[in-house]
Design a protein around this motif. Structure first.
Motif, PDB file in Angstrom:
ATOM      1  N   LYS A  92      14.115   3.615  -7.157  1.00  0.00           N
ATOM      2  CA  LYS A  92      13.595   4.823  -6.518  1.00  0.00           C
ATOM      3  C   LYS A  92      12.170   5.121  -6.976  1.00  0.00           C
ATOM      4  CE  LYS A  92      18.089   7.118  -5.891  1.00  0.00           C
ATOM      5  NZ  LYS A  92      18.925   8.272  -6.292  1.00  0.00           N
ATOM      6  N   LYS A  93      11.861   4.769  -8.213  1.00  0.00           N
ATOM      7  CA  LYS A  93      10.525   5.016  -8.767  1.00  0.00           C
ATOM      8  C   LYS A  93       9.565   3.853  -8.523  1.00  0.00           C
ATOM      9  CE  LYS A  93      11.985   8.835 -10.763  1.00  0.00           C
ATOM     10  NZ  LYS A  93      11.510  10.182 -10.353  1.00  0.00           N
ATOM     11  N   LEU A  94      10.108   2.663  -8.256  1.00  0.00           N
ATOM     12  CA  LEU A  94       9.289   1.469  -8.124  1.00  0.00           C
ATOM     13  C   LEU A  94       8.225   1.552  -7.027  1.00  0.00           C
ATOM     14  CD1 LEU A  94       8.741  -1.440  -9.030  1.00  0.00           C
ATOM     15  CD2 LEU A  94      10.524  -2.198  -7.449  1.00  0.00           C
ATOM     16  N   PRO A  95       8.521   2.069  -5.820  1.00  0.00           N
ATOM     17  CA  PRO A  95       7.490   2.118  -4.781  1.00  0.00           C
ATOM     18  C   PRO A  95       6.239   2.886  -5.201  1.00  0.00           C
ATOM     19  CG  PRO A  95       9.645   2.511  -3.823  1.00  0.00           C
ATOM     20  CD  PRO A  95       9.838   2.514  -5.307  1.00  0.00           C
ATOM     21  N   ALA A  96       6.401   3.993  -5.903  1.00  0.00           N
ATOM     22  CA  ALA A  96       5.236   4.769  -6.331  1.00  0.00           C
ATOM     23  C   ALA A  96       4.364   3.954  -7.280  1.00  0.00           C
ATOM     24  CB  ALA A  96       5.687   6.070  -7.007  1.00  0.00           C
ATOM     25  N   THR A  97       4.997   3.219  -8.209  1.00  0.00           N
ATOM     26  CA  THR A  97       4.237   2.399  -9.148  1.00  0.00           C
ATOM     27  C   THR A  97       3.555   1.230  -8.450  1.00  0.00           C
ATOM     28  OG1 THR A  97       5.671   2.985 -11.005  1.00  0.00           O
ATOM     29  CG2 THR A  97       4.432   0.940 -11.189  1.00  0.00           C
ATOM     30  N   LEU A  98       4.273   0.556  -7.557  1.00  0.00           N
ATOM     31  CA  LEU A  98       3.686  -0.587  -6.857  1.00  0.00           C
ATOM     32  C   LEU A  98       2.525  -0.164  -5.967  1.00  0.00           C
ATOM     33  CD1 LEU A  98       6.793  -2.762  -5.873  1.00  0.00           C
ATOM     34  CD2 LEU A  98       5.238  -3.015  -7.809  1.00  0.00           C
ATOM     35  N   GLU A  99       2.633   0.995  -5.339  1.00  0.00           N
ATOM     36  CA  GLU A  99       1.520   1.468  -4.515  1.00  0.00           C
ATOM     37  C   GLU A  99       0.314   1.827  -5.378  1.00  0.00           C
ATOM     38  OE1 GLU A  99       2.314   4.376  -1.570  1.00  0.00           O
ATOM     39  OE2 GLU A  99       3.316   2.892  -0.298  1.00  0.00           O
ATOM     40  N   LEU A 100       0.568   2.357  -6.560  1.00  0.00           N
ATOM     41  CA  LEU A 100      -0.522   2.648  -7.479  1.00  0.00           C
ATOM     42  C   LEU A 100      -1.221   1.360  -7.909  1.00  0.00           C
ATOM     43  CD1 LEU A 100      -1.920   4.942  -9.017  1.00  0.00           C
ATOM     44  CD2 LEU A 100      -0.273   4.612 -10.867  1.00  0.00           C
ATOM     45  N   VAL A 101      -0.437   0.335  -8.236  1.00  0.00           N
ATOM     46  CA  VAL A 101      -1.013  -0.960  -8.605  1.00  0.00           C
ATOM     47  C   VAL A 101      -1.726  -1.593  -7.415  1.00  0.00           C
ATOM     48  CG1 VAL A 101      -0.438  -3.301  -9.353  1.00  0.00           C
ATOM     49  CG2 VAL A 101       0.685  -1.352 -10.421  1.00  0.00           C
ATOM     50  N   LEU A 102      -1.159  -1.452  -6.220  1.00  0.00           N
ATOM     51  CA  LEU A 102      -1.784  -2.010  -5.020  1.00  0.00           C
ATOM     52  C   LEU A 102      -3.127  -1.337  -4.749  1.00  0.00           C
ATOM     53  CD1 LEU A 102      -1.469  -3.951  -2.631  1.00  0.00           C
ATOM     54  CD2 LEU A 102      -0.335  -2.113  -1.375  1.00  0.00           C
ATOM     55  N   GLY A 103      -3.174  -0.008  -4.877  1.00  0.00           N
ATOM     56  CA  GLY A 103      -4.439   0.700  -4.690  1.00  0.00           C
ATOM     57  C   GLY A 103      -5.481   0.263  -5.705  1.00  0.00           C
ATOM     58  N   ALA A 104      -5.073   0.088  -6.963  1.00  0.00           N
ATOM     59  CA  ALA A 104      -5.997  -0.374  -8.000  1.00  0.00           C
ATOM     60  C   ALA A 104      -6.468  -1.794  -7.712  1.00  0.00           C
ATOM     61  CB  ALA A 104      -5.325  -0.295  -9.367  1.00  0.00           C
ATOM     62  N   THR A 105      -5.565  -2.644  -7.193  1.00  0.00           N
ATOM     63  CA  THR A 105      -5.924  -4.026  -6.873  1.00  0.00           C
ATOM     64  C   THR A 105      -6.968  -4.070  -5.770  1.00  0.00           C
ATOM     65  OG1 THR A 105      -3.703  -4.757  -7.501  1.00  0.00           O
ATOM     66  CG2 THR A 105      -5.020  -6.262  -6.165  1.00  0.00           C
ATOM     67  N   PHE A 106      -6.814  -3.228  -4.742  1.00  0.00           N
ATOM     68  CA  PHE A 106      -7.814  -3.172  -3.666  1.00  0.00           C
ATOM     69  C   PHE A 106      -9.182  -2.795  -4.228  1.00  0.00           C
ATOM     70  CE2 PHE A 106      -4.351  -2.133  -0.337  1.00  0.00           C
ATOM     71  CZ  PHE A 106      -4.156  -3.490  -0.121  1.00  0.00           C
ATOM     72  N   ILE A 107      -9.204  -1.827  -5.122  1.00  0.00           N
ATOM     73  CA  ILE A 107     -10.476  -1.392  -5.713  1.00  0.00           C
ATOM     74  C   ILE A 107     -11.092  -2.514  -6.542  1.00  0.00           C
ATOM     75  CG2 ILE A 107     -11.538   0.227  -7.345  1.00  0.00           C
ATOM     76  CD1 ILE A 107      -9.479   2.295  -6.457  1.00  0.00           C
ATOM     77  N   ILE A 108     -10.268  -3.194  -7.327  1.00  0.00           N
ATOM     78  CA  ILE A 108     -10.777  -4.280  -8.187  1.00  0.00           C
ATOM     79  C   ILE A 108     -11.351  -5.416  -7.352  1.00  0.00           C
ATOM     80  CG2 ILE A 108     -10.077  -6.068  -9.813  1.00  0.00           C
ATOM     81  CD1 ILE A 108      -8.046  -4.053 -10.946  1.00  0.00           C
ATOM     82  N   ILE A 109     -10.600  -5.842  -6.322  1.00  0.00           N
ATOM     83  CA  ILE A 109     -11.076  -6.946  -5.479  1.00  0.00           C
ATOM     84  C   ILE A 109     -12.321  -6.532  -4.701  1.00  0.00           C
ATOM     85  CG2 ILE A 109     -10.499  -8.435  -3.523  1.00  0.00           C
ATOM     86  CD1 ILE A 109      -7.598  -8.371  -4.455  1.00  0.00           C
ATOM     87  N   GLY A 110     -12.287  -5.315  -4.150  1.00  0.00           N
ATOM     88  CA  GLY A 110     -13.400  -4.861  -3.325  1.00  0.00           C
ATOM     89  C   GLY A 110     -14.708  -4.690  -4.084  1.00  0.00           C
ATOM     90  N   LEU A 111     -14.631  -4.426  -5.383  1.00  0.00           N
ATOM     91  CA  LEU A 111     -15.846  -4.203  -6.170  1.00  0.00           C
ATOM     92  C   LEU A 111     -16.206  -5.391  -7.055  1.00  0.00           C
ATOM     93  CD1 LEU A 111     -15.401  -0.476  -7.303  1.00  0.00           C
ATOM     94  CD2 LEU A 111     -16.821  -1.362  -5.454  1.00  0.00           C
ATOM     95  N   SER A 112     -15.218  -6.037  -7.663  1.00  0.00           N
ATOM     96  CA  SER A 112     -15.529  -7.080  -8.646  1.00  0.00           C
ATOM     97  C   SER A 112     -16.152  -8.322  -8.011  1.00  0.00           C
ATOM     98  CB  SER A 112     -14.268  -7.471  -9.409  1.00  0.00           C
ATOM     99  OG  SER A 112     -13.308  -8.057  -8.550  1.00  0.00           O
TER     100      SER A 112
END
Length: 326
Positions: A92-112
């Motif tokens: 039940k808690k996993l989707p919130a964490t995975l979306e947080l990691v996914l959002g961070a991954t988009f930022i990392i790829i888009g900038l790095s």
């Protein structure tokens, strides 16, 4: 490919066994779960009876054997606090964490990627030096301090972004509810994703820069310059592709690491994910939930690393998967 997958599945089973053994062995050092389950007025006789019913008085091997048999069927125990299966609470808690990691991954790829390539191509420019300076600061500052600073600037002073919670979410299927389908959800996930990305972004910028600079000095790149190819083709087709090979390897491991790092980010932003749940479980001495969390995070690491190895072989066909698994 099949031989490699069989080998990796066997390795994953061994790793998961070790993780489960270590996770289960630390539960006795977390405190007495009966302290949270019953009040102070409960007699010692009743406490001992509850310990017998919960199997807490059994030996370690007996307790672990009972746990392992249930775990093979997907039963990781029942949460003392939620009174529900621990795995169900985590899912039940996993989707919130995975979306947080996914959002961070988009930022990392888009900038790095663009920043790392630019600092490699123009290493002596003022902008490159500013980027590298900020990357050193980003590596040095802990994530919880970055998160608090972002809340102060964007939530307290500027009042343009919310500082806690997930906001409006849309139910997709099962336990999955997403932030990415509402404007309010985007506003709520932006700050925690940026704070989480601040851990890995400087690392990836510096990694891409160093690998890119080394690749630009290679013989085949010099040959491409001699052939008169356009600079953009040399940079982004010939050089960048080979630069990304070690980045993919490191990136896969770091994505799994970010799942663990969400503990601090979710706590600061009161994000209802696995990390925030884990800290609450520690405070409540909810040992089944703690053990289940460690096993699930370990499983995410194992799966992520296997996928990264497969992607590595697809990006670089000269890599033999059978040798990688050796």
């Amino acid at each position: 490919m099949f031989a490699y997958l069989v080998k990796r599945v066997f390795q994953a089973a061994v790793v998961m066994f070790v993780i489960s053994l270590i996770s289960f062995s630390i539960q006795d050092n977390l405190g007495d779960p009966l302290r949270e389950l019953v009040g102070q007025s409960v007699s010692e006789e009743v406490r001992e009876q509850l310990r017998d019913e919960l199997g807490l008085n059994d030996s370690f091997l007996v307790q672990y054997g009972r746990f392992a048999k249930k775990a093979m069927r997907g039963d990781l125990g029942t949460s003392y606090f939620f009174k529900e299966p621990a795995l169900e609470v985590i899912l039940k808690k996993l989707p919130a964490t995975l979306e947080l990691v996914l959002g961070a991954t988009f930022i990392i790829i888009g900038l790095s990627v663009p920043l790392g390539v630019f600092t490699a191509i123009r290493p002596n420019s003022i902008f490159s030096r500013v980027i590298m300076g900020f990357s050193i600061i980003g590596i040095s500052v802990p994530v919880f301090l970055t998160a608090i600073l972002m809340i102060f600037v964007f939530s307290v002073e500027m009042r343009i972004l919310p500082s806690y919670g997930r906001g409006d979410v849309v139910h997709v299927f099962g336990y999955w509810s997403t932030n990415f389908l509402t404007w309010d959800g985007w506003k709520h996930i932006l700050l925690p994703s940026a704070a989480l990305a601040s851990i890995m972004l400087p690392l990836f910028i510096r990694l891409i820069r160093s690998e890119m600079m080394e690749t630009l000095q290679s013989e085949y790149v010099r040959f491409a310059w001699a052939k008169g190819l356009r600079p953009r083709r040399i940079w982004f087709v010939h050089a960048l592709k080979n630069t990304l090979l070690p980045v993919i390897t490191v990136g896969g491991v770091q994505i799994g690491t970010m799942v663990a790092y969400t503990i601090l980010t979710e706590t600061v932003f009161q994000w209802p994910g696995m990390g925030f749940m884990f800290l609450e479980a520690v405070n409540r001495v909810d040992t089944p939930l703690i053990v289940a969390y460690l096993i699930v995070v370990g499983f995410i690491f194992v799966v992520t690393n296997t996928i990264v190895d497969l992607i590595y072989g697809l990006v670089n066909p000269t890599v033999k998967l059978a040798r990688m698994g050796a």
